[in-house]
Design an enzyme around this catalytic site. Sequence first.
Site, mmCIF file in Angstrom:
data_model
loop_
_atom_site.group_PDB
_atom_site.id
_atom_site.type_symbol
_atom_site.label_atom_id
_atom_site.label_comp_id
_atom_site.label_asym_id
_atom_site.label_seq_id
_atom_site.Cartn_x
_atom_site.Cartn_y
_atom_site.Cartn_z
ATOM 1 N N GLY A 1 0.829 -1.201 0.000
ATOM 2 C CA GLY A 1 0.000 0.000 0.000
ATOM 3 C C GLY A 1 0.861 1.246 0.000
ATOM 4 N N CYS A 2 0.225 2.369 -0.286
ATOM 5 C CA CYS A 2 0.971 3.629 -0.399
ATOM 6 C C CYS A 2 1.472 4.113 0.959
ATOM 7 C CB CYS A 2 0.105 4.686 -1.083
ATOM 8 S SG CYS A 2 -1.563 4.849 -0.412
#
Lengths: 349, 349, 349, 349
Positions: B148-149
């Site tokens: 994920g970011c």
Amino acid sequence: MIKVGIVGGTGYTGVELLRLLVMHPEVDLQVITSRSEAGTLVSDTYPNLRGHLDLPFTEPDVDKLAECDLVFFATPNGVAMKQVPELLSKGVRVIDLAADFRIKDVAVWENWYGQTHACSELLNSAVYGLPEINRSAIKDCQLLANPGCYPTAVQLGFLPLLENNLVEPAHLIADAKSGISGAGRGASVSSLFSETSGSFKAYGASGHRHLPEIKQGLNAMQSESVGLTFVPHLLPMIRGIEATLYARLTPAAQSDVKLEDVQALFEKRFKDEPFVDVMPLGSHPETRSVKGSNMCRIALHQQEGSDTIIVLSVIDNLVKGAAGQAVHNMNIMFGLGETTGIEQVALMP
Amino acid sequence: MIKVGIVGGTGYTGVELLRLLVMHPEVDLQVITSRSEAGTLVSDTYPNLRGHLDLPFTEPDVDKLAECDLVFFATPNGVAMKQVPELLSKGVRVIDLAADFRIKDVAVWENWYGQTHACSELLNSAVYGLPEINRSAIKDCQLLANPGCYPTAVQLGFLPLLENNLVEPAHLIADAKSGISGAGRGASVSSLFSETSGSFKAYGASGHRHLPEIKQGLNAMQSESVGLTFVPHLLPMIRGIEATLYARLTPAAQSDVKLEDVQALFEKRFKDEPFVDVMPLGSHPETRSVKGSNMCRIALHQQEGSDTIIVLSVIDNLVKGAAGQAVHNMNIMFGLGETTGIEQVALMP
Amino acid sequence: MIKVGIVGGTGYTGVELLRLLVMHPEVDLQVITSRSEAGTLVSDTYPNLRGHLDLPFTEPDVDKLAECDLVFFATPNGVAMKQVPELLSKGVRVIDLAADFRIKDVAVWENWYGQTHACSELLNSAVYGLPEINRSAIKDCQLLANPGCYPTAVQLGFLPLLENNLVEPAHLIADAKSGISGAGRGASVSSLFSETSGSFKAYGASGHRHLPEIKQGLNAMQSESVGLTFVPHLLPMIRGIEATLYARLTPAAQSDVKLEDVQALFEKRFKDEPFVDVMPLGSHPETRSVKGSNMCRIALHQQEGSDTIIVLSVIDNLVKGAAGQAVHNMNIMFGLGETTGIEQVALMP
Amino acid sequence: MIKVGIVGGTGYTGVELLRLLVMHPEVDLQVITSRSEAGTLVSDTYPNLRGHLDLPFTEPDVDKLAECDLVFFATPNGVAMKQVPELLSKGVRVIDLAADFRIKDVAVWENWYGQTHACSELLNSAVYGLPEINRSAIKDCQLLANPGCYPTAVQLGFLPLLENNLVEPAHLIADAKSGISGAGRGASVSSLFSETSGSFKAYGASGHRHLPEIKQGLNAMQSESVGLTFVPHLLPMIRGIEATLYARLTPAAQSDVKLEDVQALFEKRFKDEPFVDVMPLGSHPETRSVKGSNMCRIALHQQEGSDTIIVLSVIDNLVKGAAGQAVHNMNIMFGLGETTGIEQVALMP
């Protein structure tokens, strides 16, 4: 490899040029000058270049620059004209991204730029670097005047209409809008975030320096003297120019020519141009579709019952409107593939 | 050339993947699926790709996808897990940019994502694709879970501190801020320009899906169970994540370790990492310095008289936080140079 | 009617003060000084005031100012302290919107502001104008130090926690974010639109001038010496501050106190405060909900299994963080209804 | 006190109306309807109204509405026309902020709005609420059609030119730009922050619904049939419209009339208008100078050697272009001071 120098690398056209040149496979960056930042790393001012460029800014030094094959001037108006003659005499080729060599008529230039030209004798041999019009002259030139941002978007949009004498040249209107990077990186209240964000305005509505440059270009496209009203506006965004152009069909064209015919003319005119994209009829080009890319996108419209052709033209003012077009010109001047190093896809979203 | 397919190419991670892959010298794009847009050109949805990509979106078709060497899933959470097993069984390698295979503990996953996992038996063999930690496992994996970011920015920032047991793992704080593209391209009132521009807010402050993913990563860096408070915020801009991390030095470290020592540790840890840039002490990394690039930039601070280390970490959520990291992982999986096709300089300004 | 003068009306706190005062039913604006703009109409600089205000900027003139009942200083730090003593001696009351009189310890002030204080003898009698804490002292003061923007948002958020000894004062964290108007209207590269739009960064992470002001306030709320880590960040928007505050419950509170109890305490503490809005549990206040208004909105969160209380606090830095709070203080000082002239609804969207 | 109801209070014109009406000294808000949000507090959707408005949204209910003196419709086009006849028959006065009653020619309306009109018999008696033109008719009307946003900015800009037969009506051009709030609060991909921020485009360039409304207004200003090219554009900001208008002086005017004469005509025409501000010659009005205010600011330009008059006209599309003008009309209809409740100074910066 082309040995390249840059004079005045701290402004926005300078850093954009660097972004493109550090990735260009045929360029060897030798020197980047800046009086104000001499001695500091370029990547300290522009951290996006960390890991891509190790050069420091240096004091301008003609001997150092004379070792280059090509020198870009990314300086304020009026700087290049003082240094270019010496470089040319040493056999260096020059691309000026400022306005010093764009206008052939020195009186017009001096009137709009408020200074005496330092080497007006060079104006005639300087080539105006709009590749879509001047490709063959660009190839062999020693001194190239890179077009202004508004003039690029506006000239490309009017070009097929005027070349084909479809519209009345006496009553052209160009309503143009630019992102704020066009105002440069100088500290000024009027370019502060808090002065410009969430707001929009016209500026220079009574007369703007790009007007004579555009007129000179439009005049060369056909035989009459054009009448152009040009109003620039300031957009609350960093990059991008949109020009909405209004031109009235000539009486002859009104009866003969359909919008589809005009579209066909545009498509034909730009078919082999790598950096002009004529979109399908009815499109509305967005500036973000060219953000960071060297493309100009154009679309045509006509409203029901109207004799006015509407041309929408978008570019990234820092790329096709400045640094990208300069690299395109370099590629042509040095016989490289025209798109080398400037094929980036626009950043979207 | 690697034959590549993309499932779900209409979202922002999809188009960003396309921006990178159309320029990648070793990739042959075969198929891009989208149920909603099947039959239309990809470049109609994303005009920045005009001239770079001629493919249409097509209906998902396993046989077509099975002809690829690699399939990227740029789909909403819960989609990949239903299609991946069949593709794996046909020998295709898969990179999932969504969350389906990031969390090893299926109960935790099902709790946070609110659905039953369709192939939990694959969770153990899926490799978590943070190259700075898992490089060797990535090389040979068949199924890769792209991080994920937020987890990318936060884990890289805490990594050297935790690996070296310098800080108390029980009281970590990550105050993270993301641009709006992280919310995706779905039509929703809360992501409208008029709802978000010129405003800022925290969201998910009582608990966010990236919390368990980050915790899993931090736990693996050292032996204790971490206590992490993670608060995400929404920035009025498109791209970019900044995470400000707070960690208290252990009593031992408080007496022994100076900030310069911590800086040296960070520099050593990331010395050979092409996509982590440890900036000089006292720097304040800007998200724009990584806009459009795959770089993570990190800087360290400590306030006078304080035992808290402050780590500032920035990435582009769509590149290092999604599509760029996925291409990095692809490069590793297929034995290419790690930086191939993802060396773009950030767009600045 | 109160006769009011403003010294330094060209900055953003100045024009915001004018926006509020021209609509204030009990204020008679007498004089607005500005050395740089003397002789020009205020509404030439700020066209939003056209039709609302006919005064020109004038040169500073003590005699003219001495005819006022109240003088606001909306000047850079270090200006007010040179002029205030004379005005006070002539019986004028003064509200300083800068930092000259906020910090009681002159050595601390001189250290952070880098200059010698011109009238440190006034520091003790100056009243720190946070109405929610100092209302009664404000009423009768002659010299009021209007709080800084970050200090307002942070102190109000921590106030009920510290007053009730619920959290450990030694390890407080304030991660604060501000719009760019907080940097003022001076021409500087770092505040240009093209340098800040679409980007985000921390600044002053090693130490910021508002740290000692906040610490002084938090120390006064309870008996221990606080340990505070304060990191400010720059938001790509004009107005608004959001502070995300992290405080660990004391061991006693961890076993006894639920989040609902903390919520009840906050609601009780601010029940009669016209400009503090405690939102329902789980809310995420947006800065736009206070844009142009004098309100501070606060919400509480706690993550599962965590002993950390999260406080979200938003204000408009130019209103509750500057001009609006100054008018609130004026209303208290002159016995007017506290909300007179500052009841504006936030502009949303 | 005027008893007021609002139908459709959830959109942007609705909340803007509420912002103005909660502070209006002569208005008693009785009912705010919304099918989708019935039962929830208005201030839950719009937290800027917390503390200012305690009403919930309710289901539309004619009997409840019939108890009001005045009902505002802030609904999508086509809704008001179904409910208005019944309300009128019960003696309620109505202001419709949508387009249902703006166009007199029902065929034109049905063509552009794509539906059958439900009560075309009312079109003739409906009064078009541009106070600068229709003040006396507004006073006594029962049904008022509040003008569109673009039509307000464009008509006011052309008004003195056409009324005085100074320009050729056959070739008018209006290049207009609007903030995104004009697209409303519906969830749509094209209005997402990530689709619009940092970008600019024309839209509806082949024909837009506001074209017939503007033409109807311009036709009424003089005797010829106008030819108007109108191109709207989307600005990356929330509020504000700027219209740049181009009109060619008639041959007679070209020889007789100087720009200063035109300026004098504009100043005379709008001298007593509280909400039109003719700025000094050469000004460039910014949209932010009217943000949140009901003002329209206008400035004139002419380029050297040109026979084209350029008019720059700015408004806040949600105020003078919608809710503020509606309140102005209400004030006129109910005999209040025209500026009551709408004297707010624009928020700047």
